[in-house]
Design a protein around this motif. Structure first.
Motif, PDB file in Angstrom:
ATOM      1  N   ARG A 218      -0.684  11.351   4.092  1.00  0.00           N
ATOM      2  CA  ARG A 218      -0.676  12.818   4.023  1.00  0.00           C
ATOM      3  C   ARG A 218      -1.998  13.384   4.540  1.00  0.00           C
ATOM      4  N   GLU A 219      -3.089  12.755   4.201  1.00  0.00           N
ATOM      5  CA  GLU A 219      -4.406  13.239   4.632  1.00  0.00           C
ATOM      6  C   GLU A 219      -4.647  13.034   6.123  1.00  0.00           C
ATOM      7  N   ASN A 220      -3.828  12.203   6.768  1.00  0.00           N
ATOM      8  CA  ASN A 220      -3.996  11.906   8.192  1.00  0.00           C
ATOM      9  C   ASN A 220      -2.795  12.396   8.990  1.00  0.00           C
ATOM     10  N   ASP A 221      -2.444  13.656   8.759  1.00  0.00           N
ATOM     11  CA  ASP A 221      -1.368  14.334   9.492  1.00  0.00           C
ATOM     12  C   ASP A 221      -0.016  13.652   9.339  1.00  0.00           C
ATOM     13  N   GLY A 222       0.157  12.874   8.286  1.00  0.00           N
ATOM     14  CA  GLY A 222       1.448  12.268   8.005  1.00  0.00           C
ATOM     15  C   GLY A 222       1.802  11.092   8.891  1.00  0.00           C
ATOM     16  N   THR A 223       0.831  10.571   9.634  1.00  0.00           N
ATOM     17  CA  THR A 223       1.116   9.436  10.510  1.00  0.00           C
ATOM     18  C   THR A 223       0.053   8.367  10.340  1.00  0.00           C
ATOM     19  N   GLY A 224       0.424   7.122  10.654  1.00  0.00           N
ATOM     20  CA  GLY A 224      -0.563   6.067  10.594  1.00  0.00           C
ATOM     21  C   GLY A 224       0.051   4.694  10.795  1.00  0.00           C
ATOM     22  N   THR A 225      -0.821   3.720  10.954  1.00  0.00           N
ATOM     23  CA  THR A 225      -0.421   2.327  11.121  1.00  0.00           C
ATOM     24  C   THR A 225      -1.128   1.484  10.059  1.00  0.00           C
ATOM     25  N   PRO A 226      -0.609   0.288   9.791  1.00  0.00           N
ATOM     26  CA  PRO A 226      -1.309  -0.599   8.859  1.00  0.00           C
ATOM     27  C   PRO A 226      -2.750  -0.872   9.302  1.00  0.00           C
TER      28      PRO A 226
ATOM     29  N   ARG B 262       3.417  -4.818   4.738  1.00  0.00           N
ATOM     30  CA  ARG B 262       4.561  -5.078   3.857  1.00  0.00           C
ATOM     31  C   ARG B 262       4.891  -3.875   2.996  1.00  0.00           C
ATOM     32  N   ARG B 263       3.852  -3.249   2.451  1.00  0.00           N
ATOM     33  CA  ARG B 263       4.081  -2.102   1.569  1.00  0.00           C
ATOM     34  C   ARG B 263       4.623  -0.910   2.360  1.00  0.00           C
ATOM     35  N   MET B 264       4.117  -0.696   3.568  1.00  0.00           N
ATOM     36  CA  MET B 264       4.617   0.412   4.386  1.00  0.00           C
ATOM     37  C   MET B 264       6.088   0.170   4.743  1.00  0.00           C
ATOM     38  N   LYS B 265       6.443  -1.061   5.020  1.00  0.00           N
ATOM     39  CA  LYS B 265       7.835  -1.398   5.310  1.00  0.00           C
ATOM     40  C   LYS B 265       8.704  -1.107   4.088  1.00  0.00           C
ATOM     41  N   LYS B 266       8.229  -1.483   2.909  1.00  0.00           N
ATOM     42  CA  LYS B 266       8.979  -1.238   1.669  1.00  0.00           C
ATOM     43  C   LYS B 266       9.119   0.268   1.413  1.00  0.00           C
ATOM     44  N   LEU B 267       8.060   1.023   1.652  1.00  0.00           N
ATOM     45  CA  LEU B 267       8.133   2.483   1.490  1.00  0.00           C
ATOM     46  C   LEU B 267       9.149   3.078   2.461  1.00  0.00           C
TER      47      LEU B 267
ATOM     48  N   GLU C 195      -4.796   1.146  10.987  1.00  0.00           N
ATOM     49  CA  GLU C 195      -5.621   2.323  10.677  1.00  0.00           C
ATOM     50  C   GLU C 195      -5.926   2.399   9.188  1.00  0.00           C
ATOM     51  N   LEU C 196      -4.927   2.134   8.374  1.00  0.00           N
ATOM     52  CA  LEU C 196      -5.146   2.133   6.927  1.00  0.00           C
ATOM     53  C   LEU C 196      -6.136   1.058   6.519  1.00  0.00           C
ATOM     54  N   ASN C 197      -5.974  -0.124   7.083  1.00  0.00           N
ATOM     55  CA  ASN C 197      -6.887  -1.226   6.780  1.00  0.00           C
ATOM     56  C   ASN C 197      -8.310  -0.877   7.202  1.00  0.00           C
ATOM     57  N   ASP C 198      -8.450  -0.319   8.395  1.00  0.00           N
ATOM     58  CA  ASP C 198      -9.773   0.053   8.908  1.00  0.00           C
ATOM     59  C   ASP C 198     -10.432   1.157   8.084  1.00  0.00           C
ATOM     60  N   SER C 199      -9.629   1.974   7.389  1.00  0.00           N
ATOM     61  CA  SER C 199     -10.182   3.079   6.594  1.00  0.00           C
ATOM     62  C   SER C 199     -10.977   2.576   5.390  1.00  0.00           C
ATOM     63  N   GLY C 200     -10.660   1.366   4.918  1.00  0.00           N
ATOM     64  CA  GLY C 200     -11.350   0.824   3.759  1.00  0.00           C
ATOM     65  C   GLY C 200     -10.860   1.369   2.427  1.00  0.00           C
ATOM     66  N   LEU C 201      -9.908   2.284   2.454  1.00  0.00           N
ATOM     67  CA  LEU C 201      -9.401   2.892   1.216  1.00  0.00           C
ATOM     68  C   LEU C 201      -8.596   1.896   0.391  1.00  0.00           C
ATOM     69  N   ILE C 202      -7.879   1.036   1.077  1.00  0.00           N
ATOM     70  CA  ILE C 202      -6.993   0.096   0.403  1.00  0.00           C
ATOM     71  C   ILE C 202      -7.549  -1.309   0.588  1.00  0.00           C
ATOM     72  N   ARG C 203      -7.891  -1.941  -0.500  1.00  0.00           N
ATOM     73  CA  ARG C 203      -8.609  -3.215  -0.444  1.00  0.00           C
ATOM     74  C   ARG C 203      -7.687  -4.421  -0.565  1.00  0.00           C
ATOM     75  N   VAL C 204      -6.673  -4.423   0.290  1.00  0.00           N
ATOM     76  CA  VAL C 204      -5.810  -5.588   0.452  1.00  0.00           C
ATOM     77  C   VAL C 204      -5.704  -5.840   1.944  1.00  0.00           C
TER      78      VAL C 204
ATOM     79  N   TRP D 171      -0.576  -0.003  -4.850  1.00  0.00           N
ATOM     80  CA  TRP D 171      -1.162   0.513  -3.608  1.00  0.00           C
ATOM     81  C   TRP D 171      -0.323   1.603  -2.946  1.00  0.00           C
ATOM     82  N   ASP D 172       0.935   1.724  -3.320  1.00  0.00           N
ATOM     83  CA  ASP D 172       1.838   2.625  -2.607  1.00  0.00           C
ATOM     84  C   ASP D 172       1.396   4.085  -2.643  1.00  0.00           C
ATOM     85  N   ASP D 173       0.941   4.564  -3.799  1.00  0.00           N
ATOM     86  CA  ASP D 173       0.493   5.952  -3.874  1.00  0.00           C
ATOM     87  C   ASP D 173      -0.704   6.185  -2.948  1.00  0.00           C
ATOM     88  N   ARG D 174      -1.623   5.223  -2.920  1.00  0.00           N
ATOM     89  CA  ARG D 174      -2.786   5.374  -2.031  1.00  0.00           C
ATOM     90  C   ARG D 174      -2.366   5.399  -0.575  1.00  0.00           C
ATOM     91  N   ILE D 175      -1.402   4.560  -0.211  1.00  0.00           N
ATOM     92  CA  ILE D 175      -0.903   4.548   1.167  1.00  0.00           C
ATOM     93  C   ILE D 175      -0.308   5.910   1.507  1.00  0.00           C
TER      94      ILE D 175
END
Length: 109
Positions: A22-30, A48-53, A32-41, A13-17
């Motif tokens: 990048r597509e959202n001006d380089g900023t975001g929250t878990p 957790r993944r954003m923290k690891k990144l 917002e990412l969850n609400d986007s539906g792009l990442i299905r976890v 999932w890290d590349d998708r995150i």
């Protein structure tokens, strides 16, 4: 053909995150990412993944659950950064020692 050099610590999932960031001006929250539906976890897993990144310098936590894409994260997406080694591939970025020094100063703040 060049390819991204991912780290052994990375998940599918890290590349998708990072791409979403990048597509959202380089900023975001878990959320917002969850609400986007792009990442299905779950939002928890995204968090957790954003923290690891962030631990590996591809994102930076800026408070209140928000993250920004770092120069290293951008370079990784552009196939110019080796996430396993923590170094720029093209030699145009800071050395691994300089990155460690800058990460220590960020962690001390």
């Amino acid at each position: 053909m060049a390819m991204r050099r991912s780290g052994s610590w990375q998940s599918v999932w890290d590349d998708r995150i990072l791409e979403w960031m990048r597509e959202n001006d380089g900023t975001g929250t878990p959320k917002e990412l969850n609400d986007s539906g792009l990442i299905r976890v779950s939002r928890t897993q995204i968090s957790r993944r954003m923290k690891k990144l962030a631990e590996h310098g591809l994102l930076q936590h800026v408070g209140h659950g928000a993250y920004i894409l770092t120069d290293e994260g951008q370079a990784y997406l552009d196939e110019r950064y080796d996430a396993e080694e923590g170094i720029y591939i093209d030699g145009n970025g800071p050395s691994a020692d300089e990155l460690a020094d800058s990460n220590e100063s960020v962690n001390d703040a």
